[in-house]
Design an enzyme around this catalytic site. Structure first.
Site, PDB file in Angstrom:
ATOM      1  N   ILE A   1       0.967  -1.750   0.244  1.00 40.96           N
ATOM      2  CA  ILE A   1       0.056   0.166   0.068  1.00 40.96           C
ATOM      3  C   ILE A   1       0.537   1.631  -0.254  1.00 40.96           C
ATOM      4  O   ILE A   1       1.663   1.391   1.142  1.00 40.96           O
ATOM      5  CB  ILE A   1      -1.348   0.023   0.912  1.00 40.96           C
ATOM      6  N   PRO A   2       1.273   1.741  -1.147  1.00 44.34           N
ATOM      7  CA  PRO A   2       2.265   2.869  -1.757  1.00 44.34           C
ATOM      8  C   PRO A   2       1.943   4.262  -0.704  1.00 44.34           C
ATOM      9  O   PRO A   2       2.238   5.225  -1.811  1.00 44.34           O
ATOM     10  CB  PRO A   2       2.479   2.724  -2.915  1.00 44.34           C
ATOM     11  N   CYS A   3       2.559   4.620   0.597  1.00 47.25           N
ATOM     12  CA  CYS A   3       2.010   5.752   0.869  1.00 47.25           C
ATOM     13  C   CYS A   3       3.442   5.917   0.646  1.00 47.25           C
ATOM     14  O   CYS A   3       3.238   7.772   0.942  1.00 47.25           O
ATOM     15  CB  CYS A   3       1.637   5.726   2.670  1.00 47.25           C
ATOM     16  N   HIS A   4       4.947   5.795   0.299  1.00 48.12           N
ATOM     17  CA  HIS A   4       5.588   7.051   0.194  1.00 48.12           C
ATOM     18  C   HIS A   4       5.210   7.690  -1.546  1.00 48.12           C
ATOM     19  O   HIS A   4       6.467   7.964  -1.365  1.00 48.12           O
ATOM     20  CB  HIS A   4       6.806   5.688  -0.267  1.00 48.12           C
ATOM     21  N   ARG A   5       4.220   6.844  -2.158  1.00 47.12           N
ATOM     22  CA  ARG A   5       4.085   7.809  -3.590  1.00 47.12           C
ATOM     23  C   ARG A   5       3.869   8.970  -3.139  1.00 47.12           C
ATOM     24  O   ARG A   5       2.893   9.960  -4.114  1.00 47.12           O
ATOM     25  CB  ARG A   5       3.547   6.952  -3.946  1.00 47.12           C
TER      26      ARG A   5
END
Length: 353
Positions: A314-318
């Site tokens: 779940i790419p919250c880094h994006r």
């Protein structure tokens, strides 16, 4: 690399800062050797150093890997003999490896104990006991009798089994039906060690082990699921490890690993929107708020991002600031920068093919 200056990187190597692992390498001009940021060898002067971002760059420039910190290996990677030992244990949790068995495999028991205490916080014997109890718990959950389970998992007495079971789960075996178990596994990556947690429905946590909120997240999961977290195997771990390996190699842009995300409806909407951000791109918090139809809820969206328990998948880094700046990231800003750079590089190389 945006945001990283020579001064920041040099300060990191002076402090042996492991949070910069996988972000850059220190190449020493006077010795021809390159190191990881946390290397314990004597530190060179700034004018004798160049900072490179991949081991490939270091090798192409003629630098040799340091024999002290071994920069070509993953940080804290499990030694091969221990990997093989764990594979045997995972295949049959009822096995009991005693000191004699370990020595026959070329493993020094005291060294194994130190490695487990350092990397798992428990001894290998305690790790074995957890695996056996984990296996027993699952057998009881599917209807096996307590007596049959105790004998099948290698316990010589019902009292010994009951005592061990209650020490870990807080309830007796016969009263355990109302409780769940969350399997925990240590996974090594180029950016450091991560913990993965999974239940039958899917992976419910994936975090770097040095995340400050990790203990809070684990306690929250236990409360939400009325569960106990125990070292153990889970069918979803094999898929997760395979897909993570491909991702870090720049060969995977999306994940098929089943996920389980207990939480409010709003948070799940935010987490689902995160998974819609294309690989190699970024969005602002405002864009994320608009994506879920709540343009006025930017702060709430940012808070939900921060509550995401499943990093990378779940790419919250994006998600970045409106001006493109890197904002907070539980795994560390430097990891966020590395992930974005890796994804952009992989996406660019694909588009050029």
């Amino acid at each position: 690399m945006t945001g990283l200056t020579q001064e920041i990187m040099y300060a990191a190597i002076l402090e042996k800062d492991t949070s910069f692992e996988g972000v850059f390498f220190t190449a020493v001009k006077t010795t021809g050797i390159f190191c990881r940021p946390s290397c314990t060898a004597r530190k060179p002067k700034l004018e004798n150093v160049e900072f490179l971002y991949t081991s490939k760059d270091c090798l192409l420039k003629g630098y040799r890997p340091c024999k002290v910190c071994r920069p070509l290996e993953n940080l804290h990677e499990t030694p091969l003999p221990i990997k093989q030992l764990l594979e045997e244990l995972h295949a049959d949790p009822t096995r009991r490896f005693k000191d004699w068995d370990l020595k026959q495999k070329g493993i020094e028991p005291h060294s194994l104990r130190r490695w487990f205490l350092k990397n798992h916080g428990i001894t290998f014997q305690a790790y074995q006991r957890m695996f056996r109890i984990n296996s027993a718990f699952k057998k009881i959950q599917v209807g096996n009798t307590v007596t049959h389970t105790a004998l099948d998992t290698g316990y010589e007495s019902l009292s010994g089994f009951g005592h061990s079971f209650k020490n870990i789960f807080g309830v007796s075996p016969k009263n355990s039906k109302a409780q769940r178990i969350i399997d925990l596994k240590r996974i090594e990556t180029p950016l450091g060690t991560m913990y993965a947690c999974a239940v039958a429905e899917g992976v419910c946590l994936l975090e770097f082990t040095d995340r400050k909120m990790l203990e809070t997240e684990l306690k929250s999961l236990c409360k939400l699921l009325n569960a106990v977290i125990v070292q153990g195997e889970n069918e979803h771990f094999k898929v997760l490890e395979h897909e993570l390996s491909e991702y870090f190699a720049g060969k995977r842009k999306s994940f098929n690993t089943p996920l389980f995300t207990p939480g409010s409806e709003f948070r799940n909407r935010v987490w689902q929107a995160l998974q819609q951000i294309p690989f190699g791109t970024t969005r602002s918090y405002l864009e994320q708020a608009k994506a879920i139809g709540k343009p006025e809820a930017v702060r709430a969206v940012a808070n939900a991002n921060g509550m995401n328990r499943i990093s990378i998948l779940i790419p919250c880094h994006r998600v970045v600031g409106t001006d493109g700046s890197l904002t907070g990231y539980g795994g560390g800003i430097w990891r966020k920068q590395w992930l974005l750079n890796m994804e952009k590089g992989a996406a660019d190389s694909t588009s050029e093919m």
